[in-house]
Design a protein around this motif. Structure first.
Motif, short mmCIF file in Angstrom:
data_model
loop_
_atom_site.label_atom_id
_atom_site.label_comp_id
_atom_site.label_asym_id
_atom_site.label_seq_id
_atom_site.Cartn_x
_atom_site.Cartn_y
_atom_site.Cartn_z
N PHE A 30 -1.20 35.21 -14.07
CA PHE A 30 0.09 35.44 -14.72
C PHE A 30 1.23 35.09 -13.77
CE2 PHE A 30 3.76 38.20 -15.46
CZ PHE A 30 4.06 37.92 -16.78
N TRP A 31 1.14 35.57 -12.52
CA TRP A 31 2.22 35.31 -11.56
C TRP A 31 2.21 33.87 -11.08
CZ3 TRP A 31 6.42 37.92 -11.26
CH2 TRP A 31 6.41 39.25 -11.67
N SER A 32 1.03 33.24 -11.09
CA SER A 32 0.99 31.81 -10.80
C SER A 32 1.75 31.04 -11.87
CB SER A 32 -0.47 31.32 -10.75
OG SER A 32 -1.17 31.90 -9.67
N ALA A 33 1.60 31.47 -13.14
CA ALA A 33 2.33 30.84 -14.24
C ALA A 33 3.82 31.07 -14.10
CB ALA A 33 1.83 31.37 -15.58
N ILE A 34 4.21 32.29 -13.70
CA ILE A 34 5.63 32.60 -13.50
C ILE A 34 6.23 31.67 -12.45
CG2 ILE A 34 7.23 34.30 -12.52
CD1 ILE A 34 6.53 35.02 -15.32
N VAL A 35 5.54 31.52 -11.34
CA VAL A 35 6.05 30.67 -10.25
C VAL A 35 6.12 29.21 -10.70
CG1 VAL A 35 5.61 29.82 -7.91
CG2 VAL A 35 5.23 32.23 -8.45
N ALA A 36 5.08 28.74 -11.40
CA ALA A 36 5.07 27.35 -11.86
C ALA A 36 6.22 27.07 -12.81
CB ALA A 36 3.73 27.04 -12.54
N ASP A 42 -0.84 40.66 -28.40
CA ASP A 42 -0.94 40.57 -26.94
C ASP A 42 -0.57 39.18 -26.44
OD1 ASP A 42 -1.76 43.19 -27.02
OD2 ASP A 42 -3.90 42.72 -26.75
N GLY A 43 -0.99 38.14 -27.19
CA GLY A 43 -0.68 36.78 -26.77
C GLY A 43 0.81 36.50 -26.77
N PHE A 44 1.49 36.89 -27.83
CA PHE A 44 2.94 36.64 -27.90
C PHE A 44 3.72 37.56 -26.97
CE2 PHE A 44 2.10 34.11 -31.68
CZ PHE A 44 3.03 33.09 -31.52
N TRP A 45 3.19 38.76 -26.70
CA TRP A 45 3.87 39.63 -25.74
C TRP A 45 3.82 39.02 -24.35
CZ3 TRP A 45 7.55 42.59 -24.83
CH2 TRP A 45 7.58 43.48 -23.75
N THR A 46 2.68 38.43 -23.99
CA THR A 46 2.59 37.74 -22.70
C THR A 46 3.52 36.54 -22.66
OG1 THR A 46 0.26 38.41 -22.46
CG2 THR A 46 1.01 36.58 -21.09
N THR A 47 3.62 35.81 -23.77
CA THR A 47 4.55 34.67 -23.84
C THR A 47 5.99 35.13 -23.61
OG1 THR A 47 3.17 33.35 -25.32
CG2 THR A 47 5.53 32.94 -25.41
N ILE A 48 6.37 36.24 -24.22
CA ILE A 48 7.73 36.76 -24.06
C ILE A 48 7.98 37.16 -22.61
CG2 ILE A 48 9.28 38.67 -24.68
CD1 ILE A 48 7.96 38.59 -27.48
N LYS A 49 6.98 37.80 -21.98
CA LYS A 49 7.15 38.20 -20.58
C LYS A 49 7.28 36.98 -19.68
CE LYS A 49 3.53 40.93 -20.42
NZ LYS A 49 2.51 41.86 -19.86
N LEU A 50 6.46 35.96 -19.93
CA LEU A 50 6.58 34.73 -19.15
C LEU A 50 7.97 34.12 -19.30
CD1 LEU A 50 3.17 32.97 -19.94
CD2 LEU A 50 3.89 33.83 -17.72
N PHE A 51 8.45 34.08 -20.53
CA PHE A 51 9.76 33.48 -20.81
C PHE A 51 10.89 34.25 -20.15
CE2 PHE A 51 13.49 33.63 -23.72
CZ PHE A 51 13.98 32.37 -23.46
N VAL A 52 10.90 35.56 -20.28
CA VAL A 52 12.00 36.36 -19.76
C VAL A 52 12.03 36.34 -18.23
CG1 VAL A 52 12.94 38.69 -19.56
CG2 VAL A 52 12.13 37.87 -21.77
#
Length: 216
Positions: free
Chosen positions: A86-92, A14-24
């Motif tokens: 999560f979306w705050s991280a995406i925007v940042a 789950d942790g790495f899947w979230t990392t991949i989503k953030l990256f993409v």
């Protein structure tokens, strides 16, 4: 050693899947915003040039942690509500990385011969048409290696989100510490996970460098 991974597989997954989503997601948005900002920086309109220059100078000289802190803690107090951390991280990640993408794209634009732009304008093309049809396609071929370096940096920067309640790969050590697992082995597995993600990008970068060198 293997038990640290197998006993906590869901947490690692789950942790790495979230990392991949953030990256993409942040990577795609950064490419779009960074390209728009690069267009601003080479625009004939002084106001747009000032906006692009100001954005890049401010964001490139601001620590990413402060950008996260502003969006997570400061923005809500200003009435700017994002759906989740999560979306705050995406925007940042997007607003920060786009400043670096902008400079890479701008450097690519500068490699295109001015004569081509002048010829395009001579046949009646607008600035946007010249940029989109003539300049940017050539610029992106020239900037593939440095652009990939920016994307690799983005992937590593996703770990900062762990400090702001986003359960991605950087948050795994804290979660596993509560289970009494060996922290050194945990870090080893996280390192291996990031290597699995980064190595293909490194090979892609080298391929892009060879392809660019052949084209030149």
């Amino acid at each position: 050693m293997l038990s640290v991974l197998t006993d906590n597989w869901e947490l690692f997954r789950d942790g790495f899947w979230t990392t991949i989503k953030l990256f993409v997601v942040a990577g795609l948005l950064s490419l779009v915003l960074g390209t728009v900002l690069a267009g601003f920086r080479v625009s004939p309109v002084p106001v747009l040039r000032a906006i692009g220059t100001g954005y890049v100078n401010i964001l490139r000289n601001t620590p990413l942690t402060l950008v996260f802190a502003f969006l997570v803690f400061g923005a809500p107090k200003m009435g700017i509500e994002l759906p989740s951390y999560f979306w705050s991280a995406i925007v940042a990640l997007t607003v920060y990385t786009s400043a670096f993408v902008c400079e890479v794209v701008r450097s690519g634009i500068n490699t295109v011969s001015p004569g081509q732009s002048e010829a395009a304008r001579a046949v009646g093309m607008s600035f946007l048409q010249v940029l989109g049809i003539v300049v940017l396609p050539q610029a992106f071929r020239a900037i593939q290696p440095p652009l990939m370096s920016v994307m690799i940096a983005l992937l590593k920067n996703t770990t900062i989100a762990a400090g702001f309640s986003v359960l991605e790969a950087g948050a795994i050590p804290a979660a596993i510490a509560e289970r009494g697992e060996n922290q050194m082995l945990t870090l080893v597995w996280i390192t291996i996970g990031f290597l699995i993600l980064i190595i293909p990008l490194v090979f892609l970068q080298r391929w892009a460098e060879r392809r660019t060198a052949v084209s030149a």
